[in-house]
Design a protein around this motif. Structure first.
Motif, PDB file in Angstrom:
ATOM      1  N   VAL A   1      37.704  42.626  50.729  1.00 37.57           N
ATOM      2  CA  VAL A   1      37.383  42.350  49.330  1.00 37.57           C
ATOM      3  C   VAL A   1      36.802  40.940  49.280  1.00 37.57           C
ATOM      4  N   ASP A   2      35.492  40.850  49.048  1.00 39.99           N
ATOM      5  CA  ASP A   2      34.833  39.551  49.101  1.00 39.99           C
ATOM      6  C   ASP A   2      34.283  39.100  47.749  1.00 39.99           C
ATOM      7  N   GLU A   3      34.779  39.704  46.681  1.00 44.31           N
ATOM      8  CA  GLU A   3      34.395  39.282  45.347  1.00 44.31           C
ATOM      9  C   GLU A   3      35.590  39.442  44.422  1.00 44.31           C
ATOM     10  N   GLN A   4      35.526  38.809  43.263  1.00 43.31           N
ATOM     11  CA  GLN A   4      36.652  38.840  42.347  1.00 43.31           C
ATOM     12  C   GLN A   4      36.902  40.263  41.847  1.00 43.31           C
ATOM     13  N   ARG A   5      38.159  40.663  41.865  1.00 42.37           N
ATOM     14  CA  ARG A   5      38.567  41.996  41.406  1.00 42.37           C
ATOM     15  C   ARG A   5      39.750  41.875  40.476  1.00 42.37           C
ATOM     16  N   GLU A   6      39.942  42.876  39.648  1.00 39.72           N
ATOM     17  CA  GLU A   6      41.123  42.972  38.800  1.00 39.72           C
ATOM     18  C   GLU A   6      42.122  43.891  39.492  1.00 39.72           C
ATOM     19  N   VAL A   7      43.381  43.474  39.596  1.00 40.71           N
ATOM     20  CA  VAL A   7      44.421  44.297  40.214  1.00 40.71           C
ATOM     21  C   VAL A   7      44.963  45.254  39.159  1.00 40.71           C
ATOM     22  N   LEU A   8      44.780  46.553  39.381  1.00 42.14           N
ATOM     23  CA  LEU A   8      45.275  47.565  38.463  1.00 42.14           C
ATOM     24  C   LEU A   8      46.668  48.026  38.853  1.00 42.14           C
ATOM     25  N   SER A   9      46.928  48.067  40.150  1.00 41.55           N
ATOM     26  CA  SER A   9      48.239  48.484  40.650  1.00 41.55           C
ATOM     27  C   SER A   9      48.467  47.813  41.996  1.00 41.55           C
ATOM     28  N   LEU A  10      49.695  47.357  42.222  1.00 37.89           N
ATOM     29  CA  LEU A  10      50.051  46.741  43.497  1.00 37.89           C
ATOM     30  C   LEU A  10      51.468  47.171  43.846  1.00 37.89           C
TER      31      LEU A  10
ATOM     32  N   ILE B   1      35.281  43.443  37.961  1.00 37.85           N
ATOM     33  CA  ILE B   1      35.295  42.851  36.629  1.00 37.85           C
ATOM     34  C   ILE B   1      34.010  42.076  36.410  1.00 37.85           C
ATOM     35  N   ASN B   2      33.761  41.736  35.182  1.00 34.39           N
ATOM     36  CA  ASN B   2      32.612  40.934  34.787  1.00 34.39           C
ATOM     37  C   ASN B   2      31.265  41.596  35.070  1.00 34.39           C
TER      38      ASN B   2
ATOM     39  N   ALA C   1      26.206  49.318  37.529  1.00 34.30           N
ATOM     40  CA  ALA C   1      26.900  49.855  38.693  1.00 34.30           C
ATOM     41  C   ALA C   1      27.161  48.730  39.697  1.00 34.30           C
ATOM     42  N   PRO C   2      28.292  48.780  40.419  1.00 37.86           N
ATOM     43  CA  PRO C   2      28.538  47.778  41.456  1.00 37.86           C
ATOM     44  C   PRO C   2      27.388  47.737  42.457  1.00 37.86           C
ATOM     45  N   GLY C   3      26.936  46.548  42.805  1.00 38.71           N
ATOM     46  CA  GLY C   3      25.863  46.392  43.782  1.00 38.71           C
ATOM     47  C   GLY C   3      24.462  46.488  43.186  1.00 38.71           C
ATOM     48  N   SER C   4      24.380  46.784  41.884  1.00 37.51           N
ATOM     49  CA  SER C   4      23.046  46.880  41.264  1.00 37.51           C
ATOM     50  C   SER C   4      22.623  45.498  40.763  1.00 37.51           C
ATOM     51  N   ASP C   5      21.350  45.348  40.459  1.00 37.28           N
ATOM     52  CA  ASP C   5      20.850  44.085  39.947  1.00 37.28           C
ATOM     53  C   ASP C   5      20.992  43.954  38.456  1.00 37.28           C
ATOM     54  N   SER C   6      21.409  45.010  37.764  1.00 35.63           N
ATOM     55  CA  SER C   6      21.505  44.947  36.302  1.00 35.63           C
ATOM     56  C   SER C   6      22.859  44.528  35.824  1.00 35.63           C
TER      57      SER C   6
END
Length: 86
Positions: free
Chosen positions: A43-52, A74-75, A81-86
């Motif tokens: 995981v190399d970018e900021q993420r929101e933890v939904l369950s741990l 997030i953000n 979509a993740p990885g898209s430029d938009s």
């Protein structure tokens, strides 16, 4: 216990059939240890933890964590979509 791999891919699926009276958690734990095919995802970018969930075990080398996490991006702009430029 019997098992069979039903899909040949990096995301292989397995069917596991337990014997009558066989303890499910112990059998599935043994299956996981024998398979030794864990998916490790960096995981190399900021993420929101939904369950741990998980545990801490004390072994010969000291405490070891065994976490299971569900993460969300997030953000992102609405609809992007993740990885898209938009």
């Amino acid at each position: 216990m019997m098992w069979q791999q039903v899909q040949d891919s990096p995301d292989a699926a397995h069917v596991v059939v337990l014997d009558p009276g066989e303890e499910a958690v112990a059998a599935l734990t043994g299956f996981a240890r024998d398979a030794k095919d864990y998916l490790r995802t960096a995981v190399d970018e900021q993420r929101e933890v939904l369950s741990l969930l998980g545990d801490v075990a004390v072994g010969e080398e000291g405490p070891t964590t065994h976490p299971h996490a569900v993460l969300a991006l997030i953000n992102l702009p609405h609809g992007a979509a993740p990885g898209s430029d938009s």
